[in-house]
Design an enzyme around this catalytic site. Structure first.
Site, mmCIF file in Angstrom:
data_model
loop_
_atom_site.group_PDB
_atom_site.id
_atom_site.type_symbol
_atom_site.label_atom_id
_atom_site.label_comp_id
_atom_site.label_asym_id
_atom_site.label_seq_id
_atom_site.Cartn_x
_atom_site.Cartn_y
_atom_site.Cartn_z
ATOM 1 N N LYS A 161 6.808 -2.744 -3.820
ATOM 2 C CA LYS A 161 6.080 -1.483 -3.889
ATOM 3 C C LYS A 161 6.489 -0.659 -5.104
ATOM 4 O O LYS A 161 5.653 -0.058 -5.769
ATOM 5 C CB LYS A 161 6.272 -0.709 -2.578
ATOM 6 C CG LYS A 161 5.618 -1.393 -1.380
ATOM 7 C CD LYS A 161 5.783 -0.609 -0.109
ATOM 8 C CE LYS A 161 7.192 -0.632 0.422
ATOM 9 N NZ LYS A 161 7.629 -1.982 0.830
ATOM 10 N N ASP A 179 2.597 3.134 0.316
ATOM 11 C CA ASP A 179 3.681 3.999 0.795
ATOM 12 C C ASP A 179 3.342 4.469 2.205
ATOM 13 O O ASP A 179 2.363 4.027 2.813
ATOM 14 C CB ASP A 179 3.911 5.174 -0.165
ATOM 15 C CG ASP A 179 2.814 6.220 -0.081
ATOM 16 O OD1 ASP A 179 1.737 5.926 0.496
ATOM 17 O OD2 ASP A 179 3.015 7.328 -0.580
#
Length: 278
Positions: A161, A179
């Site tokens: 990420k 997220d």
């Protein structure tokens, strides 16, 4: 007729069981059709409309982490795990003023970095990773932040990420970093349901129209941060309330679309849950 023959089978030639017949003819047994995963609960038309509205509201969306280079962005994103962007910016302002390159950061040292970022959660481990990743950039990448995911995730403290954020924001690649806000929004809207961030990321990559992929990361984060909040979504300020499939939404009429400046993200107080999950 012999005693082995049957009245219903005068020739004594009984039919073979279906399985044996299929084997005799060499034809494979028919397979049950596999169900294809449905990537979204929303129709293609509604998905297109949703992102068109996000684009109309924020034609040039920006992230809220402060940075001046690929390196300072990378460090800021690493520090933002389970922390708010506002909190990270307060810490990195003074830090980047004296250490904005891998060499300067390593020279500063782990103890000093820890003192600068001690207001951020998990600051001890993060300080260690900042020094380690800085040293690896010097040793293996000529002090330059690489522009491919494989190299980025080889750095200490950098996961998929984090790499996706850097690739998207600094290098302009059409990556999607899921997220806590995007994960919540994708499931709540019915846009890209998934049990974990990997499933949601895969679904988003499948269903977002190509014209919107580059900026979709920002639109979804900002909408989740300022409107579709975790504890109490502000449905009356939602420009996609009519498209939303959330069963507990409190309003179904979309709010008027008002174009926002690139940095004018604060429609209301932000959701203060942790911004990024690593």
């Amino acid at each position: 007729m012999t005693d082995k023959q049957d009245a219903s089978d005068p020739k004594g030639e009984r039919q073979k069981p279906p399985k044996e017949k299929a084997q005799a003819t060499g034809k494979p047994a028919a397979k049950k059709p596999t169900r294809r995963r449905k990537w979204s609960k929303m129709s293609k038309e509604d998905i297109e409309t949703l992102f068109a509205r996000f684009q109309a509201q924020r034609p040039d969306p920006r992230g809220e982490l402060d940075y001046t280079s690929a390196y300072t962005l990378l460090v800021a994103v690493v520090l933002s795990a389970q922390a708010t962007d506002v909190g990270v910016n307060k810490a990195t302002g003074p830090l980047f003023a004296i250490a904005d390159t891998p060499e300067k950061m390593v020279s500063l040292g782990e103890d000093a970095v820890r003192d600068y970022i001690k207001t951020i959660g998990l600051y001890r481990n993060k300080a260690k990773n900042v020094i380690l990743l800085s040293q690896k950039l010097i040793d293996e990448f000529g002090s330059q932040v690489p522009d491919d995911r494989e190299s980025l995730v080889s750095l200490p403290g950098v996961g998929r990420k984090t790499a996706n954020v850097v690739l998207n924001i600094f290098f302009g690649q059409p990556t999607i970093a899921v997220d806590t806000h995007i994960f919540r929004l994708a499931n709540r809207l019915g846009l890209a349901p998934g049990k974990n961030v990997e499933e949601v990321e895969m679904a988003l990559e499948k269903i977002i129209p190509a014209a919107y992929v580059r900026q979709s990361h920002h639109w979804l984060i900002l909408h989740g941060r300022y409107v579709c909040k975790a504890r109490k979504p502000d449905c009356r300020k939602c420009i996609v309330a009519d498209l939303c499939l959330f069963k507990d939404k409190t309003y179904s009429v979309p709010a008027p679309i008002v174009e926002l400046d690139s940095y004018d993200n604060r429609q209301s107080a932000p959701d203060k849950t942790g911004e990024f999950l690593g």
